[in-house]
Design a protein around this motif. Structure first.
Motif, mmCIF file in Angstrom:
data_model
loop_
_atom_site.group_PDB
_atom_site.id
_atom_site.type_symbol
_atom_site.label_atom_id
_atom_site.label_comp_id
_atom_site.label_asym_id
_atom_site.label_seq_id
_atom_site.Cartn_x
_atom_site.Cartn_y
_atom_site.Cartn_z
ATOM 1 N N ARG A 42 -43.077 -8.883 13.012
ATOM 2 C CA ARG A 42 -44.463 -8.584 12.711
ATOM 3 C C ARG A 42 -44.678 -9.251 11.286
ATOM 4 N N PRO A 43 -46.270 -9.456 10.965
ATOM 5 C CA PRO A 43 -46.455 -10.067 9.942
ATOM 6 C C PRO A 43 -46.133 -9.051 8.660
ATOM 7 N N GLY A 44 -45.691 -9.508 7.491
ATOM 8 C CA GLY A 44 -45.254 -8.733 6.361
ATOM 9 C C GLY A 44 -43.753 -8.406 6.190
ATOM 10 N N LEU A 45 -43.010 -8.564 7.595
ATOM 11 C CA LEU A 45 -41.673 -8.477 7.617
ATOM 12 C C LEU A 45 -40.779 -9.511 7.083
ATOM 13 N N LEU A 46 -39.975 -9.489 6.085
ATOM 14 C CA LEU A 46 -39.014 -10.682 5.385
ATOM 15 C C LEU A 46 -37.758 -10.311 5.511
ATOM 16 N N TRP A 82 -41.224 -3.112 -3.117
ATOM 17 C CA TRP A 82 -41.509 -2.966 -1.780
ATOM 18 C C TRP A 82 -40.362 -2.090 -1.073
ATOM 19 N N ALA A 83 -40.802 -1.461 0.172
ATOM 20 C CA ALA A 83 -40.004 -0.904 0.744
ATOM 21 C C ALA A 83 -38.726 -1.925 1.358
ATOM 22 N N THR A 84 -37.574 -1.615 0.757
ATOM 23 C CA THR A 84 -36.447 -2.504 1.052
ATOM 24 C C THR A 84 -35.139 -2.170 1.783
ATOM 25 N N ALA A 85 -34.581 -2.773 2.844
ATOM 26 C CA ALA A 85 -33.186 -2.255 3.296
ATOM 27 C C ALA A 85 -32.210 -3.191 2.493
ATOM 28 N N THR A 86 -31.586 -2.457 1.559
ATOM 29 C CA THR A 86 -30.775 -3.084 0.713
ATOM 30 C C THR A 86 -29.260 -3.279 1.159
ATOM 31 N N ALA A 87 -28.881 -4.333 0.306
ATOM 32 C CA ALA A 87 -27.160 -4.815 0.792
ATOM 33 C C ALA A 87 -26.531 -3.960 -0.256
ATOM 34 N N GLU A 88 -25.471 -3.374 0.056
ATOM 35 C CA GLU A 88 -24.278 -2.687 -0.659
ATOM 36 C C GLU A 88 -23.634 -3.476 -1.374
ATOM 37 N N ARG A 89 -23.385 -4.774 -0.679
ATOM 38 C CA ARG A 89 -22.481 -5.749 -1.544
ATOM 39 C C ARG A 89 -22.959 -7.111 -1.246
ATOM 40 N N THR A 90 -22.435 -8.035 -1.998
ATOM 41 C CA THR A 90 -22.347 -9.594 -1.519
ATOM 42 C C THR A 90 -21.288 -9.772 -0.831
ATOM 43 N N THR A 91 -21.292 -11.186 -0.216
ATOM 44 C CA THR A 91 -20.369 -11.944 0.386
ATOM 45 C C THR A 91 -20.036 -13.164 -0.052
ATOM 46 N N LEU A 114 -43.316 -6.170 3.381
ATOM 47 C CA LEU A 114 -44.512 -6.071 2.422
ATOM 48 C C LEU A 114 -45.451 -5.235 2.629
ATOM 49 N N ARG A 115 -45.711 -4.663 3.913
ATOM 50 C CA ARG A 115 -46.776 -3.679 4.158
ATOM 51 C C ARG A 115 -46.478 -2.295 3.514
ATOM 52 N N GLN A 116 -45.390 -1.976 2.922
ATOM 53 C CA GLN A 116 -44.983 -1.031 2.477
ATOM 54 C C GLN A 116 -44.550 -0.858 1.087
ATOM 55 N N PRO A 117 -45.455 -0.903 -0.001
ATOM 56 C CA PRO A 117 -45.035 -0.740 -1.392
ATOM 57 C C PRO A 117 -44.114 0.160 -1.539
ATOM 58 N N ASN A 118 -43.254 0.223 -2.778
ATOM 59 C CA ASN A 118 -42.312 1.225 -3.014
ATOM 60 C C ASN A 118 -43.151 2.385 -3.658
ATOM 61 N N VAL A 119 -43.121 3.598 -3.004
ATOM 62 C CA VAL A 119 -44.177 4.686 -3.555
ATOM 63 C C VAL A 119 -43.479 5.288 -5.064
#
Length: 74
Positions: free
Chosen positions: A11-15, A38-47, A63-68
């Motif tokens: 969907r538009p707004g997903l990155l 923004w609402a973010t699914a973060t990574a726990e570690r780098t590779t 991007l449609r969901q600002p971090n509240v």
């Protein structure tokens, strides 16, 4: 890095954000800046990839969901 799943950008707004950095601290600091806005699914570690310098990190943003907690992005 693994190929992107179409669901992550359906969907538009997903990155999908792939970060290449010199070190863990830099990559994770950049991800932190994104997650403050923004609402973010973060990574726990780098590779690390064998034979390549630096590190990689992948995170997913909506991007449609600002971090509240941080309020609306400017």
């Amino acid at each position: 890095m693994d190929p992107m799943n179409e669901m992550h950008v359906s969907r538009p707004g997903l990155l999908v954000v792939d970060v290449a950095a010199a070190d863990d601290a830099t990559a994770l600091a950049f991800e932190q800046l994104l997650s403050e806005r923004w609402a973010t699914a973060t990574a726990e570690r780098t590779t690390r990839e064998a034979g390549q310098s630096g590190v990689r990190l992948r995170c997913y943003l909506d991007l449609r969901q600002p971090n509240v907690r941080a309020g609306t992005p400017r």
